[in-house]
Design an enzyme around this catalytic site. Structure first.
Site, PDB file in Angstrom:
ATOM      1  N   ARG A  59       0.767  -1.270  -0.033  1.00  0.00           N
ATOM      2  CA  ARG A  59      -0.003   0.043   0.038  1.00  0.00           C
ATOM      3  C   ARG A  59       0.902   1.184  -0.112  1.00  0.00           C
ATOM      4  NH1 ARG A  59      -3.028  -3.689  -0.389  1.00  0.00           N
ATOM      5  NH2 ARG A  59      -5.099  -3.713   0.278  1.00  0.00           N
ATOM      6  N   GLU A  67      -4.634   3.492   6.869  1.00  0.00           N
ATOM      7  CA  GLU A  67      -4.104   3.465   5.335  1.00  0.00           C
ATOM      8  C   GLU A  67      -4.871   4.331   4.472  1.00  0.00           C
ATOM      9  OE1 GLU A  67      -5.971   1.586   1.948  1.00  0.00           O
ATOM     10  OE2 GLU A  67      -5.514  -0.436   2.770  1.00  0.00           O
ATOM     11  N   SER A  84     -10.422  -0.465   3.906  1.00  0.00           N
ATOM     12  CA  SER A  84      -9.616  -0.761   5.210  1.00  0.00           C
ATOM     13  C   SER A  84      -9.095   0.523   5.297  1.00  0.00           C
ATOM     14  CB  SER A  84      -8.227  -1.819   4.771  1.00  0.00           C
ATOM     15  OG  SER A  84      -8.628  -2.796   4.235  1.00  0.00           O
TER      16      SER A  84
HETATM   17  N1  EPU Z   1     -10.269 -10.821  10.291  1.00  0.00           N
HETATM   18  C1  EPU Z   1     -10.950 -11.069  11.364  1.00  0.00           C
HETATM   19  N2  EPU Z   1     -11.850 -10.289  11.920  1.00  0.00           N
HETATM   20  C2  EPU Z   1     -12.054  -8.823  11.026  1.00  0.00           C
HETATM   21  C3  EPU Z   1     -11.704  -9.063   9.804  1.00  0.00           C
HETATM   22  C4  EPU Z   1     -10.519 -10.095   9.565  1.00  0.00           C
HETATM   23  O1  EPU Z   1     -10.500 -11.977  12.444  1.00  0.00           O
HETATM   24  O2  EPU Z   1     -13.099  -8.493  11.455  1.00  0.00           O
HETATM   25  C5  EPU Z   1      -9.168 -11.968   9.938  1.00  0.00           C
HETATM   26  C6  EPU Z   1      -9.846 -12.856   9.039  1.00  0.00           C
HETATM   27  O3  EPU Z   1     -10.621 -13.980   9.552  1.00  0.00           O
HETATM   28  C7  EPU Z   1      -8.590 -13.258   8.108  1.00  0.00           C
HETATM   29  C8  EPU Z   1      -7.692 -12.372   8.405  1.00  0.00           C
HETATM   30  O4  EPU Z   1      -8.262 -11.515   9.344  1.00  0.00           O
HETATM   31  O5  EPU Z   1      -7.901 -14.439   9.077  1.00  0.00           O
HETATM   32  C9  EPU Z   1      -7.866 -11.489   7.014  1.00  0.00           C
HETATM   33  O6  EPU Z   1      -8.848 -11.010   6.805  1.00  0.00           O
HETATM   34  P1  EPU Z   1      -9.301 -10.643   5.106  1.00  0.00           P
HETATM   35  O7  EPU Z   1      -9.179 -11.915   4.092  1.00  0.00           O
HETATM   36  O8  EPU Z   1     -10.804  -9.952   5.182  1.00  0.00           O
HETATM   37  O9  EPU Z   1      -8.406  -9.542   4.952  1.00  0.00           O
HETATM   38  P2  EPU Z   1      -7.832  -8.185   5.321  1.00  0.00           P
HETATM   39  O10 EPU Z   1      -6.271  -8.507   5.804  1.00  0.00           O
HETATM   40  O11 EPU Z   1      -8.630  -7.827   6.570  1.00  0.00           O
HETATM   41  C10 EPU Z   1      -6.898  -7.128   3.357  1.00  0.00           C
HETATM   42  C11 EPU Z   1      -6.710  -5.824   2.753  1.00  0.00           C
HETATM   43  C12 EPU Z   1      -8.063  -5.688   1.894  1.00  0.00           C
HETATM   44  C13 EPU Z   1      -8.273  -6.638   0.915  1.00  0.00           C
HETATM   45  C14 EPU Z   1      -8.214  -8.070   1.805  1.00  0.00           C
HETATM   46  C15 EPU Z   1      -8.345  -9.164   0.836  1.00  0.00           C
HETATM   47  C16 EPU Z   1      -5.297  -4.363   3.720  1.00  0.00           C
HETATM   48  C17 EPU Z   1      -5.167  -3.195   4.732  1.00  0.00           C
HETATM   49  N3  EPU Z   1      -6.586  -4.929   3.736  1.00  0.00           N
HETATM   50  O12 EPU Z   1      -7.779  -7.104   4.274  1.00  0.00           O
HETATM   51  O13 EPU Z   1      -7.926  -4.675   1.102  1.00  0.00           O
HETATM   52  O14 EPU Z   1      -9.508  -6.772   0.129  1.00  0.00           O
HETATM   53  O15 EPU Z   1      -7.152  -8.100   2.248  1.00  0.00           O
HETATM   54  O16 EPU Z   1      -7.013  -9.465   0.249  1.00  0.00           O
HETATM   55  O17 EPU Z   1      -4.397  -4.983   3.484  1.00  0.00           O
HETATM   56  C18 EPU Z   1      -8.162  -2.006   1.285  1.00  0.00           C
HETATM   57  O18 EPU Z   1      -7.153  -1.932   1.150  1.00  0.00           O
HETATM   58  O19 EPU Z   1      -9.115  -1.099   1.267  1.00  0.00           O
HETATM   59  C19 EPU Z   1      -8.910  -3.427   1.328  1.00  0.00           C
HETATM   60  C20 EPU Z   1     -10.065  -3.710   1.389  1.00  0.00           C
END
Ligand code: EPU
Length: 333
Positions: A159, A329, A233
């Site tokens: 990012r 972010e 995010s």
């Molecule tokens: N999780 C939780 N609780 C929550 C949210 C997530 O426990 O409320 C856990 C999930 O169970 C999983 C892990 O966290 O084990 C990752 O969750 P998820 O796959 O939803 O992805 P993320 O890390 O929360 C990132 C990006 C998103 C992108 C997703 C999918 C960042 C800051 N965010 O989110 O990007 O869509 O991966 O690849 O890196 C954005 O940048 O605006 C964005 C939405």
């Protein structure tokens, strides 16, 4: 140039925050850029999907409306598409998918413009924009000319890019050239994709099938900004040392993690925030999304400062409980 004064920016940011801008104009043609007066601070706005507006904007807001896609060149395996920076990112992804070109299908439904894709190095489901960005062309305010940056000039990180650092506020991105694959290489490494493809009974992988799966996953977790104001995010996923991670594991055996390198590990901010009890929390017009704790939302007429204050509380609690300092972010204006 059609200058407007004291207009509300509410329609131009997906958080739906209502603040005025002292001056505002649209950029419909890149030749306009050399005529922009530089006696005031310039605010460059694309889809407005990654900003939090916390105060009235004193300066000139330039709303990017540069449109068009051209095929720059083709080889047997690749095609180079030059996309004007004001094109809606998801629309471009759909164009690529319609032609069967691979490389951006995992990035379907990300809000914002193509011009923002190199700034943020947008990423989702195991893929980042840097993998397809060949070059970026921008108007350099100081040098008063168009400059082209190669992929390595862009200094892409998680990012992150040169456009958020050395070139912050220095350039207006006018077009991005993406190198796409005529023979797609599918990336289904992110667990949720395979599950979704199975649920959809997909027999044969295609860029279209992957995009459909991503669209289904995103729609189920992330709030639609048209319905509930948000900027995706709100925080980055933090990177911590392995030693810190192992310490946390002693009391949090369920903590998810992604390897970064020999010494560091990335942990999901959404998990940390949820553990601190914020998921689904509401306070006035703001809150933490009930299905994804990484997303802060505006339920109605929230002020940017209220969202900011909530984010401060979230940062503080994660710091106290896990000793991790979350980084935002979103860009804060
Ligand atoms: N999780 C939780 N609780 C929550 C949210 C997530 O426990 O409320 C856990 C999930 O169970 C999983 C892990 O966290 O084990 C990752 O969750 P998820 O796959 O939803 O992805 P993320 O890390 O929360 C990132 C990006 C998103 C992108 C997703 C999918 C960042 C800051 N965010 O989110 O990007 O869509 O991966 O690849 O890196 C954005 O940048 O605006 C964005 C939405």
């Amino acid at each position: 140039m059609h200058l407007q004064h004291h207009i509300s920016l509410k329609p131009y940011n997906t958080f739906g925050i209502d603040v005025p801008a002292s001056a505002f104009t649209t950029i419909d043609n890149e030749n306009q850029l050399s005529e922009i007066p530089q006696n005031q601070k310039l605010y460059m706005l694309g889809g407005g999907s990654n900003i939090l507006l916390t105060q009235p904007i004193e300066g000139l807001v330039l709303l990017n409306r540069l449109k068009g896609i051209t095929t720059e060149k083709e080889s047997e395996d690749h095609v180079w598409l030059r996309v004007q920076s004001g094109e809606v990112w998801h629309w471009f992804v759909m164009q690529a998918i319609e032609k069967g070109y691979g490389g951006v299908e995992n990035l379907a439904l990300i809000p914002g413009t193509a011009g923002a894709s190199p700034i943020q190095n947008i990423g989702a489901y195991g893929v980042e924009a840097k993998e397809t960005i060949d070059e970026v062309t921008a108007w350099h305010w100081g040098e008063k000319k168009f400059v082209t940056y190669t992929n390595s000039d862009c200094k892409f990180g998680y990012r992150d890019s040169i456009f958020k650092n050395q070139l912050k506020d220095q350039v207006f991105i006018t077009s991005v050239t993406y190198k796409l694959n005529k023979v797609p290489k599918f990336n289904t490494s992110y667990g949720a994709i395979t599950e979704e493809l199975e649920k959809m009974h997909v027999q044969e992988l295609s860029v279209k099938a992957i995009a459909d799966a991503i669209i289904a996953i995103r729609s189920s977790k992330l709030p639609n900004p048209v319905v509930i104001g948000n900027a995706g995010s709100f925080f980055k996923n933090p990177t911590i040392t392995k030693a810190h991670y192992e310490e946390l594991l002693k009391t949090n055996s369920q903590i998810p993690s992604y390897p970064v390198n020999e010494t560091h590990i990335k942990v999901p901010a959404g998990w940390l925030i949820e553990q601190c009890g914020w998921k689904g929390y509401k306070e006035g017009h703001t809150g933490v999304h009930a299905k994804q704790a990484l997303v802060l939302v505006n339920y109605g007429n929230a002020k940017g400062s209220e969202v900011w204050q909530l984010s401060e509380k979230v940062v503080q609690s994660v710091k106290e409980r896990f000793g991790i300092e979350l980084e935002r972010e979103v860009q804060v204006w």
